[in-house]
Design a protein around this motif. Structure first.
Motif, PDB file in Angstrom:
ATOM      1  N   MET A   1      -7.353 -15.786  -4.604  1.00 42.33           N
ATOM      2  CA  MET A   1      -7.027 -14.221  -4.803  1.00 42.33           C
ATOM      3  C   MET A   1      -8.284 -13.461  -5.117  1.00 42.33           C
ATOM      4  SD  MET A   1      -3.489 -13.923  -6.681  1.00 42.33           S
ATOM      5  CE  MET A   1      -1.942 -14.139  -5.567  1.00 42.33           C
ATOM      6  N   ASN A   2      -8.281 -12.367  -4.584  1.00 41.49           N
ATOM      7  CA  ASN A   2      -9.447 -11.251  -5.034  1.00 41.49           C
ATOM      8  C   ASN A   2      -8.977 -10.434  -6.053  1.00 41.49           C
ATOM      9  OD1 ASN A   2      -8.335  -9.044  -3.715  1.00 41.49           O
ATOM     10  ND2 ASN A   2      -9.363  -9.638  -1.895  1.00 41.49           N
ATOM     11  N   GLY A   3      -9.957  -9.790  -6.638  1.00 38.68           N
ATOM     12  CA  GLY A   3      -9.577  -8.903  -7.974  1.00 38.68           C
ATOM     13  C   GLY A   3      -8.625  -7.776  -7.426  1.00 38.68           C
ATOM     14  N   GLU A   4      -8.730  -7.290  -6.217  1.00 38.69           N
ATOM     15  CA  GLU A   4      -7.905  -6.142  -5.769  1.00 38.69           C
ATOM     16  C   GLU A   4      -6.399  -6.591  -5.723  1.00 38.69           C
ATOM     17  OE1 GLU A   4      -7.526  -3.199  -1.914  1.00 38.69           O
ATOM     18  OE2 GLU A   4      -9.569  -3.791  -2.926  1.00 38.69           O
ATOM     19  N   ALA A   5      -6.222  -7.730  -5.098  1.00 39.75           N
ATOM     20  CA  ALA A   5      -5.024  -8.505  -5.231  1.00 39.75           C
ATOM     21  C   ALA A   5      -4.326  -8.743  -6.419  1.00 39.75           C
ATOM     22  CB  ALA A   5      -4.999  -9.485  -4.373  1.00 39.75           C
ATOM     23  N   LEU A   6      -5.144  -8.780  -7.484  1.00 41.94           N
ATOM     24  CA  LEU A   6      -4.669  -9.001  -8.600  1.00 41.94           C
ATOM     25  C   LEU A   6      -4.616  -7.913  -9.549  1.00 41.94           C
ATOM     26  CD1 LEU A   6      -6.626 -12.215  -9.730  1.00 41.94           C
ATOM     27  CD2 LEU A   6      -4.297 -12.162  -9.261  1.00 41.94           C
ATOM     28  N   ARG A   7      -5.228  -6.614  -9.152  1.00 44.78           N
ATOM     29  CA  ARG A   7      -5.214  -5.494  -9.736  1.00 44.78           C
ATOM     30  C   ARG A   7      -5.820  -5.677 -11.161  1.00 44.78           C
ATOM     31  NH1 ARG A   7      -1.769  -1.606  -7.088  1.00 44.78           N
ATOM     32  NH2 ARG A   7      -0.492  -2.469  -5.251  1.00 44.78           N
ATOM     33  N   LEU A   8      -7.069  -6.310 -10.928  1.00 46.81           N
ATOM     34  CA  LEU A   8      -7.817  -6.422 -12.551  1.00 46.81           C
ATOM     35  C   LEU A   8      -8.312  -5.019 -12.716  1.00 46.81           C
ATOM     36  CD1 LEU A   8      -9.803  -9.432 -11.472  1.00 46.81           C
ATOM     37  CD2 LEU A   8      -7.745  -9.407 -12.680  1.00 46.81           C
ATOM     38  N   ARG A   9      -8.356  -5.029 -14.233  1.00 46.44           N
ATOM     39  CA  ARG A   9      -8.885  -3.690 -14.795  1.00 46.44           C
ATOM     40  C   ARG A   9      -9.830  -3.884 -15.812  1.00 46.44           C
ATOM     41  NH1 ARG A   9      -5.085   0.492 -15.892  1.00 46.44           N
ATOM     42  NH2 ARG A   9      -3.222   0.443 -14.310  1.00 46.44           N
TER      43      ARG A   9
END
Length: 106
Positions: free
Chosen positions: A1-9
């Motif tokens: 999973m990429n950061g966008e899919a995880l909605r990282l902050r």
């Protein structure tokens, strides 16, 4: 999973600039004391409200950096909030701003 899919902050960390909190208090409305440890204490002129900033931690606590308290009245209990020394000053400033906004002058 990429950061966008995880909605990282990116979360704000570290104490930041305490002046964001301290500059909200005026000498006309609040008493200021800086003690021998360089801790900063504000109290309202009526003595009901208190804010303390303890850069190295409040003595007798486990890393408490900020204390906000209202003693209440004869009929309504007061409250207190505390934040540790690493709480970002932006967050403490927002809490203080809200307390001050909800305390109209009589």
């Amino acid at each position: 999973m990429n950061g966008e899919a995880l909605r990282l902050r990116e979360w704000q960390l570290g104490p930041g600039q305490p002046t964001l909190v301290l500059e909200q208090f005026s000498a006309e409305e609040f008493n200021l004391i800086v003690d021998d440890r360089a801790d900063v204490h504000f109290s309202s002129k009526d003595g009901r409200f208190y804010l303390g900033w303890f850069p190295l931690g409040r003595p007798g606590t486990d890393g408490q950096g900020w204390k906000i308290a209202d003693t209440g009245t004869a009929t309504v209990r007061g409250y207190h909030l505390s934040f540790d020394t690493e709480t970002p000053a932006d967050i403490v400033a927002a809490a203080v701003a809200r307390v001050l906004e909800t305390s109209p002058r009589l």
